[in-house]
Design an enzyme around this catalytic site. Structure first.
Site: not given
Ligand code: FAD
Length: 531
Positions: A109, A170, A281
């Site tokens: 994400h 969120d 918020e």
């Molecule tokens: P990915 O997109 O898979 O990875 C994100 C990053 O982390 C990359 O650099 C990846 O290499 C690294 N990574 C992933 N897993 C690991 C691991 N195990 N160890 C080390 N590095 C790793 N953020 C907030 O703070 N607050 C919010 O309210 C919020 N709401 C959101 C709502 C939506 C609908 C979306 C799409 C995103 C939101 N986000 C929010 C942002 C979100 O926290 C980040 O985009 C987060 O990185 C997504 O997590 P993911 O598991 O999809 O990570």
């Protein structure tokens, strides 16, 4: 683990770090002749409990942002931590002449290719089947989880023990590793701090393939580095997360303001007081008429007759969103308390909306929107999001310009705006935040209509983002980007400011070949010589 103090000296492209010469290839592109077709065969020979996929890799070249696509050579579906360590160690041992890099992918994400790896290896963290989630009740309860675990699953598991994590995002369909690599911010952060302030221990696979357990007391430099570290120092394979008693119900409140200054004063007073609400918020509503009718489905106005007379007249409005948790048999007391607290706020009186929902309904609220948007084909569209941390002293200037001049027509998605207390953020972690004691998170969560050339198209939204960023820079607002993404290393240096040296030192200590986080291009894969 302790490290000697470092002296950093940047000369042209050469960064000297205590006897180590690291040649960053950010400006000089050196192509090393590498036969990529040989790479999969060396990976194929690795003995892992899970498996590699060399053909079906396209899903790993996508993310929620829907704007960047980098095709990897292979995707590892690990079944154990040792699968990840073996793979990273193997690539580390290939040395600086291999161009192979590694990206951990949580739930994918990210917005700008952060969890992708161009011609590299993507590690699909959701496949990691470590030991099961383990909830430890007691005086200081916690849960041990895999780095690839989704927060929604942690919620359901911990609720079986009447417990839940303290700090959230969120949206809960994100992984632990993904949010801890950034910060994890939501309406609980004013009191509990971000998610990275609520972790006791991590297990990490470093860029050398070493498996290291770290905490405040053990390998603390790695622990703090990884938290908010953008995946640069190691892959989080396990995390120990603080829990608290979970409420059974939530009073969820929304009230409207037409004046930004009044809205901001109320928000700041609320986050500075003792914990009177559990969640604080806010969001901006631009040019929407018939607003109250839209809300009726989920939120009941306290006074329906008065509310029906309220009309937004296309004005920009500011919505304060609050929640109060209700534990067993507290309903009457909490209702009374809420009434008292709300009487001290200066919102438009006819716009008080109240709802009572279960704790899960409250926390998983964005998923409801996801389901609706998916059914209309509007979820997998480009998301040119812009997330900013803005110092309190500059938030009025920001609001005047952005909501008064730049975004007057429409917002193409929610705009969140709420303050948090800096004292709840740990300055030893890698997250970069403004200097002031209170700063705001402002999140422009826009969606673009594919192939539109109008105001809802990608080009238009990107131009608006650029205008916002340019204003922040020319007005010297001291803004920092959250979920940052830059192309040039110079921009990263500016982003990190005084903490850049610590960041580089940690990179050298834990991922000296810059194998990790290739989609987050801070360092090109490096050549290191020891002098
Ligand atoms: P990915 O997109 O898979 O990875 C994100 C990053 O982390 C990359 O650099 C990846 O290499 C690294 N990574 C992933 N897993 C690991 C691991 N195990 N160890 C080390 N590095 C790793 N953020 C907030 O703070 N607050 C919010 O309210 C919020 N709401 C959101 C709502 C939506 C609908 C979306 C799409 C995103 C939101 N986000 C929010 C942002 C979100 O926290 C980040 O985009 C987060 O990185 C997504 O997590 P993911 O598991 O999809 O990570």
């Amino acid at each position: 683990m302790r490290y000697p103090p470092v002296s950093l000296l940047r000369q042209n492209n050469i960064l000297l770090v205590r006897g180590i010469t690291l040649l960053f290839l950010s400006c000089v592109t050196i192509r090393i002749n590498l036969c990529f077709s040989s790479v999969p065969s060396t990976l194929k020979a690795l003995s892992v409990d899970g498996h590699f996929n060399f053909d079906e890799v396209h899903h790993a070249a996508r993310d929620f942002g829907n704007r960047y696509q980098f095709l990897p050579e292979a995707v590892l579906h690990p079944k154990s931590v040792s699968d990840i360590a073996t793979t990273v160690k193997h690539i580390w041992q290939m040395g600086p002449h291999s161009e192979l890099t590694v990206a951990a992918r949580g739930h994918g994400h990210s917005l700008q290719g952060q969890s992708q790896a161009h011609r590299g290896v993507v590690i699909n963290m959701e496949s990691l089947q470590g030991p099961d989630m383990q909830v430890h009740p007691g005086n200081s309860p916690y849960v041990d989880v895999s780095g690839g675990e989704l927060w929604i699953n942690i919620l359901h598991e911990s609720l079986k023990y009447g417990l839940a994590p303290k700090s959230w995002t969120d949206y809960l369909h994100l992984t632990v590793g993904g949010t801890l690599s950034n910060a994890g911010v939501s309406g609980q952060a004013f009191w509990h701090g971000p998610q990275i302030s609520n972790v006791h221990q991590l297990e990490v696979v470093t860029g050398k393939g070493e498996v290291v357990t770290c905490s405040e007391k053990q390998n603390s430099d790695l622990f703090h580095g990884v938290l908010g570290g953008l995946g640069q120092f190691g892959i989080i394979t396990r995390a120990r997360i603080a829990l608290e008693p979970a409420p059974c119900k939530v009073k969820w409140i929304r009230v409207l303001y037409s004046d930004f200054a009044t809205f901001a004063i109320d928000q700041e007073n609320l986050i500075s007081a003792e914990k009177i609400f559990d969640y604080i918020e806010g969001f901006v509503i631009i040019n929407r008429t018939g607003l109250l009718n839209n809300w009726r489905s989920s939120f009941n106005p306290q006074d329906p007759v008065q509310a029906s007379q309220f009309s937004s007249d296309g004005r920009t409005l500011f919505c304060l969103e609050l929640a109060k948790y209700i534990h067993q048999d507290e309903t009457d007391r909490v209702n009374q308390e809420i009434e008292n607290l709300l009487s001290q706020l200066s919102f438009i009186t006819s716009t008080l909306f109240l709802s009572e929902v279960t704790y899960v309904e409250f926390l998983d609220r964005v998923h409801v929107s996801e389901v609706k948007l998916r059914s209309r084909g509007l979820w997998e569209v480009p998301h040119p999001w812009l997330n900013l941390f803005i110092p309190k002293s500059k938030i009025q200037d920001f609001a005047n310009e952005v909501f008064g001049n730049i975004l007057t027509e429409t917002s193409n998605g929610p705009i969140l705006i709420y303050p948090v207390n800096k004292s709840k953020w740990d300055n030893r972690t890698s997250i970069v935040i403004p200097e002031e004691d209170i700063f705001y998170l402002v999140a422009f969560l826009t969606s673009a209509v594919p192939s539109s050339t109008g105001t809802d198209g990608l080009e238009h939204i990107l131009t608006q983002n650029k205008r916002i960023l340019e204003f922040c820079e020319t007005a010297h607002l001291g803004v920092k980007q959250y979920l940052p993404h830059y192309n040039a290393q110079e921009e990263w240096r500016t982003h990190f400011g005084p903490s850049w040296e610590v960041f580089v030192r940690r990179k050298l200590a834990y991922d000296p070949l810059a194998l990790l986080a290739p989609g987050q291009r801070i360092f090109q894969k490096a050549l290191i010589t020891f002098s």
